[in-house]
Design a protein around this motif. Structure first.
Motif, PDB file in Angstrom:
ATOM      1  N   VAL A 129      39.442   4.049  32.122  1.00 23.47           N
ATOM      2  CA  VAL A 129      39.717   2.811  32.855  1.00 23.47           C
ATOM      3  C   VAL A 129      40.716   1.982  32.058  1.00 23.47           C
ATOM      4  O   VAL A 129      40.480   1.669  30.889  1.00 23.47           O
ATOM      5  CB  VAL A 129      38.422   2.000  33.080  1.00 23.47           C
ATOM      6  CG1 VAL A 129      38.744   0.646  33.709  1.00 23.47           C
ATOM      7  CG2 VAL A 129      37.442   2.778  33.947  1.00 23.47           C
ATOM      8  N   VAL A 130      41.837   1.662  32.679  1.00 22.23           N
ATOM      9  CA  VAL A 130      42.770   0.708  32.063  1.00 22.23           C
ATOM     10  C   VAL A 130      42.214  -0.691  32.248  1.00 22.23           C
ATOM     11  O   VAL A 130      42.035  -1.440  31.293  1.00 22.23           O
ATOM     12  CB  VAL A 130      44.178   0.824  32.679  1.00 22.23           C
ATOM     13  CG1 VAL A 130      45.114  -0.220  32.083  1.00 22.23           C
ATOM     14  CG2 VAL A 130      44.733   2.223  32.470  1.00 22.23           C
ATOM     15  N   GLY A 142      30.757  -4.589  36.696  1.00 19.87           N
ATOM     16  CA  GLY A 142      30.744  -4.629  35.240  1.00 19.87           C
ATOM     17  C   GLY A 142      31.453  -3.486  34.549  1.00 19.87           C
ATOM     18  O   GLY A 142      31.276  -3.287  33.345  1.00 19.87           O
ATOM     19  N   ILE A 143      32.268  -2.728  35.269  1.00 24.53           N
ATOM     20  CA  ILE A 143      33.062  -1.678  34.622  1.00 24.53           C
ATOM     21  C   ILE A 143      34.123  -2.337  33.748  1.00 24.53           C
ATOM     22  O   ILE A 143      34.744  -3.328  34.140  1.00 24.53           O
ATOM     23  CB  ILE A 143      33.693  -0.747  35.666  1.00 24.53           C
ATOM     24  CG1 ILE A 143      32.581   0.033  36.385  1.00 24.53           C
ATOM     25  CG2 ILE A 143      34.683   0.214  35.036  1.00 24.53           C
ATOM     26  CD1 ILE A 143      33.075   0.994  37.435  1.00 24.53           C
ATOM     27  N   GLN A 144      34.352  -1.771  32.544  1.00 23.92           N
ATOM     28  CA  GLN A 144      35.190  -2.413  31.545  1.00 23.92           C
ATOM     29  C   GLN A 144      36.379  -1.535  31.148  1.00 23.92           C
ATOM     30  O   GLN A 144      36.339  -0.314  31.325  1.00 23.92           O
ATOM     31  CB  GLN A 144      34.367  -2.724  30.282  1.00 23.92           C
ATOM     32  CG  GLN A 144      33.204  -3.655  30.506  1.00 23.92           C
ATOM     33  CD  GLN A 144      32.402  -3.888  29.236  1.00 23.92           C
ATOM     34  OE1 GLN A 144      32.809  -3.493  28.147  1.00 23.92           O
ATOM     35  NE2 GLN A 144      31.254  -4.526  29.379  1.00 23.92           N
ATOM     36  N   PRO A 145      37.448  -2.161  30.595  1.00 27.18           N
ATOM     37  CA  PRO A 145      38.555  -1.369  30.051  1.00 27.18           C
ATOM     38  C   PRO A 145      38.051  -0.388  28.997  1.00 27.18           C
ATOM     39  O   PRO A 145      37.121  -0.690  28.248  1.00 27.18           O
ATOM     40  CB  PRO A 145      39.475  -2.426  29.425  1.00 27.18           C
ATOM     41  CG  PRO A 145      39.161  -3.686  30.158  1.00 27.18           C
ATOM     42  CD  PRO A 145      37.704  -3.614  30.479  1.00 27.18           C
ATOM     43  N   ARG A 146      38.670   0.774  28.955  1.00 30.25           N
ATOM     44  CA  ARG A 146      38.349   1.862  28.026  1.00 30.25           C
ATOM     45  C   ARG A 146      37.068   2.618  28.384  1.00 30.25           C
ATOM     46  O   ARG A 146      36.711   3.576  27.696  1.00 30.25           O
ATOM     47  CB  ARG A 146      38.245   1.369  26.574  1.00 30.25           C
ATOM     48  CG  ARG A 146      39.508   0.728  26.051  1.00 30.25           C
ATOM     49  CD  ARG A 146      40.588   1.755  25.792  1.00 30.25           C
ATOM     50  NE  ARG A 146      41.748   1.156  25.135  1.00 30.25           N
ATOM     51  CZ  ARG A 146      42.852   1.819  24.835  1.00 30.25           C
ATOM     52  NH1 ARG A 146      42.954   3.089  25.141  1.00 30.25           N
ATOM     53  NH2 ARG A 146      43.880   1.218  24.246  1.00 30.25           N
ATOM     54  N   VAL A 180      29.880   8.009  37.246  1.00 29.42           N
ATOM     55  CA  VAL A 180      29.142   8.088  35.983  1.00 29.42           C
ATOM     56  C   VAL A 180      30.145   7.789  34.870  1.00 29.42           C
ATOM     57  O   VAL A 180      31.208   8.420  34.794  1.00 29.42           O
ATOM     58  CB  VAL A 180      28.489   9.458  35.781  1.00 29.42           C
ATOM     59  CG1 VAL A 180      27.775   9.506  34.436  1.00 29.42           C
ATOM     60  CG2 VAL A 180      27.507   9.748  36.915  1.00 29.42           C
ATOM     61  N   VAL A 181      29.774   6.835  34.009  1.00 32.35           N
ATOM     62  CA  VAL A 181      30.725   6.270  33.049  1.00 32.35           C
ATOM     63  C   VAL A 181      30.154   6.304  31.632  1.00 32.35           C
ATOM     64  O   VAL A 181      28.987   5.967  31.414  1.00 32.35           O
ATOM     65  CB  VAL A 181      31.061   4.808  33.449  1.00 32.35           C
ATOM     66  CG1 VAL A 181      31.846   4.110  32.361  1.00 32.35           C
ATOM     67  CG2 VAL A 181      31.826   4.792  34.766  1.00 32.35           C
ATOM     68  N   PHE A 192      27.229   3.934  38.303  1.00 35.31           N
ATOM     69  CA  PHE A 192      27.606   2.801  39.151  1.00 35.31           C
ATOM     70  C   PHE A 192      27.739   3.281  40.593  1.00 35.31           C
ATOM     71  O   PHE A 192      28.390   4.300  40.849  1.00 35.31           O
ATOM     72  CB  PHE A 192      28.948   2.207  38.705  1.00 35.31           C
ATOM     73  CG  PHE A 192      28.928   1.541  37.351  1.00 35.31           C
ATOM     74  CD1 PHE A 192      28.661   0.187  37.235  1.00 35.31           C
ATOM     75  CD2 PHE A 192      29.177   2.281  36.201  1.00 35.31           C
ATOM     76  CE1 PHE A 192      28.656  -0.426  35.991  1.00 35.31           C
ATOM     77  CE2 PHE A 192      29.166   1.685  34.958  1.00 35.31           C
ATOM     78  CZ  PHE A 192      28.903   0.325  34.851  1.00 35.31           C
ATOM     79  N   GLN A 193      27.132   2.549  41.496  1.00 33.10           N
ATOM     80  CA  GLN A 193      27.339   2.790  42.922  1.00 33.10           C
ATOM     81  C   GLN A 193      28.178   1.639  43.460  1.00 33.10           C
ATOM     82  O   GLN A 193      27.732   0.483  43.499  1.00 33.10           O
ATOM     83  CB  GLN A 193      26.011   2.882  43.669  1.00 33.10           C
ATOM     84  CG  GLN A 193      25.255   4.176  43.390  1.00 33.10           C
ATOM     85  CD  GLN A 193      24.090   4.387  44.343  1.00 33.10           C
ATOM     86  OE1 GLN A 193      23.398   3.446  44.707  1.00 33.10           O
ATOM     87  NE2 GLN A 193      23.871   5.632  44.749  1.00 33.10           N
TER      88      GLN A 193
END
Length: 412
Positions: A129-130, A142-146, A180-181, A192-193
Motif C-alpha cells: 500500500v502506498v 484503517g489500512i495504512q501506508p506500507r 488479508v494484510v 479487512f472486509q
C-alpha cells in the motif's frame, strides 16, 4: 575470369533478393496480434530508462516472443506481459483497454472502488500500500501506508500482476471485497472486509485555523495530484489569503502522487524563482522545470510528510525544501523517484513505461531512499477525525515550528 565474376555477383544479387523478399514476406505475414507485440517492443526500445533493458538483449526478447504462436488478443496480451516482466520493473506495465480507461478516469479526478493506491515493492516483490485515499473505504477501515496485501478474495497476491490485483479490488458499488494484510511489527495478518464505493477525489481540504503567536494558519491538505489539484489548491490559497492567513501548513501525508505536471504547477504556486525538479533520461540528458515568478504567497510554510508521501508529492516536498521555501515535518517519504509515460496502443489498450528518473533541485536521487524531513516526528495511530488536531503529534510539531519562526521574526 569475367564470367566467374559475373556469376558471383549474380549469385549475391539473388541471395540479397531472396533474403529481402523473405524479410518482406515475414513482415507482411505478421498478424494483428504480432503487430501489437511489436508495437509495445518498439515503444520500450525507444523510451525505456534502462538502456541495458535489465542486462538483456532486447531484440532477442522480441524474437523469442514472436517465434511462438499468438492465436488471439488475449494471447497477445499475455505475450506482452511476459516480455515486460523480463525488465523487472513493476512500473512499466501493460494495461488492457478497460484498465487503460480506468487509469485515465482516475487521473481526471473520478474513481470507484476501495480507495487504495498500490505498488509492487521492487525488492521484496510484495504488493504494498502506498496510501489509502482520504475518506475512502480503505482509509476508514484503517489500512495504512506500507501495509502488505497478501490475499485478495482468497487469491495470493504473489500470483498477480499489479493491474490484476487492482482489477480484483474493483467492482460494483456496495459489493464487498476481502483483503488479508501484513503490517510491520505484527505477527498475525489482519483481515479487512471493504465495501466498494464511489471515491470522492476533491483533492484539497482547506481551513483557516486560530491565530498563534500572531499567525493565522491556513491548513491545506492535498490528497492526490490529479488534473483538478493545481486549480483547486490555487483557489484555496487565494481564499485563505483573503481571510487573513499569514502562515501555512501543507499536509502531504498519505498522498501517493499522481500527475507529474500537477506537482510542478503546484510548486509554482509557492515559488517565485528556482528549479523545481530535474529529469534524467537514459542518455543522461537533464531536463528541468523552473518556477515562473508567480507565487501566490510568500508566507511561512511547513509541509507534513510520512511514509505514504510518494512520487509527485516528493517532487513538491523536495522542491520546496531545497529552495528554502518550506520546512518538512514528519517521517522519511516513500521513495518513488521514477517517471512513467502513458502510451495508447493501436487496439485501445495502454502501456506505462518508465522513461526517466527525477532529482530534487540539489540533485538528490530519492528513488528507494525518500526525502528526510527537517524535523522527524514518528507517526502515531490516530483516527481520521483526529488528523490536524491536538491528538496529531506531527501537526502540533508543525504549529510549534511556525510559532518559533514568528518569535525569530519578531526579535529582528
Amino acid at each position: 575470369m569475367q564470367k566467374k565474376f559475373f556469376r558471383v555477383v549474380f549469385a549475391l544479387v539473388l541471395a540479397f533478393w531472396f533474403g529481402f523478399a523473405g524479410f518482406c514476406q515475414s513482415a507482411i505475414a505478421l498478424t494483428d496480434e504480432q503487430k501489437l507485440v511489436s508495437e509495445v517492443w518498439r515503444i520500450v526500445n525507444r523510451a525505456y530508462l534502462d538502456e541495458t533493458f535489465n542486462h538483456q538483449n532486447w531484440a532477442a526478447v522480441r524474437q523469442q516472443i514472436l517465434q511462438k504462436p499468438i492465436s488471439d488478443q488475449q494471447a497477445a496480451y499475455t505475450a506482452i506481459q511476459k516480455m515486460l516482466k523480463s525488465l523487472d520493473d513493476p512500473f512499466t506495465r501493460f494495461l488492457d483497454p478497460e484498465q487503460y480507461r480506468s487509469l485515465q478516469v482516475n487521473t481526471s479526478g473520478e474513481l470507484t472502488g476501495v480507495g487504495l493506491q498500490i505498488a509492487l515493492n521492487g525488492e521484496s516483490g510484495k504488493l504494498e500500500v502506498v496510501a489509502p485515499i482520504a475518506g475512502s473505504p480503505a482509509d476508514k477501515a484503517g489500512i495504512q501506508p506500507r501495509d502488505r496485501i497478501i490475499q485478495i478474495e482468497g487469491t495470493l497476491t504473489e500470483k498477480l500482476t499489479l493491474d490484476e490485483a487492482a482489477a480484483k479490488m474493483r467492482g460494483p458499488i456496495g459489493s464487498i471485497v476481502t483483503l488479508v494484510v501484513e503490517r510491520d511489527g505484527e505477527t498475525t495478518p489482519r483481515q479487512f472486509q471493504l465495501k466498494r464505493d464511489r471515491i470522492e477525489l476533491n483533492p484539497v481540504i482547506a481551513e483557516l485555523r486560530p491565530a498563534t503567536q500572531g499567525k493565522s494558519v491556513g491548513y491545506l491538505r492535498l490528497t492526490q495530484f490529479n488534473a483538478n489539484a493545481p486549480l483547486e489548491l490555487a483557489r484555496a490559497i487565494a481564499n485563505l489569503e483573503k481571510k487573513g492567513a499569514n502562515a501555512y501548513i501543507l499536509d502531504l501525508r498519505n498522498n501517493p502522487g499522481g500527475l507529474l505536471q500537477a506537482g510542478i504547477e503546484i510548486a509554482r504556486l509557492w515559488l517565485d524563482s528556482g528549479t523545481i525538479v530535474y529529469t534524467v533520461n537514459r542518455q543522461g540528458i537533464q531536463g528541468s522545470f523552473e518556477a515562473l515568478g508567480s507565487a501566490l504567497t510568500n508566507d511561512p510554510l511547513v509541509i507534513l510528510v510520512n511514509k505514504g508521501t510518494a512520487s509527485a508529492s516528493e517532487i513538491l516536498a523536495g522542491a520546496l525544501q531545497d529552495n528554502g521555501r518550506a520546512n518538512l515535518v514528519g517521517e522519511t517519504t516513500f521513495g518513488k523517484g521514477l517517471i512513467q509515460s502513458l502510451f495508447e496502443l493501436s487496439d485501445g489498450s495502454g502501456l506505462a513505461v518508465t522513461i526517466a528518473k527525477y532529482e530534487t533541485p540539489h540533485h538528490r536521487d530519492i528513488n528507494k531512499l525518500g526525502i528526510q524531513p527537517d524535523r522527524t516526528i514518528p507517526s502515531k495511530q490516530i483516527t481520521r477525525d483526529q488528523v490536524a488536531t491536538e491528538a496529531d503529534a506531527q501537526y502540533q510539531a508543525a504549529l510549534e515550528l511556525l510559532e518559533k519562526q514568528a518569535v525569530v521574526v519578531g526579535s529582528v
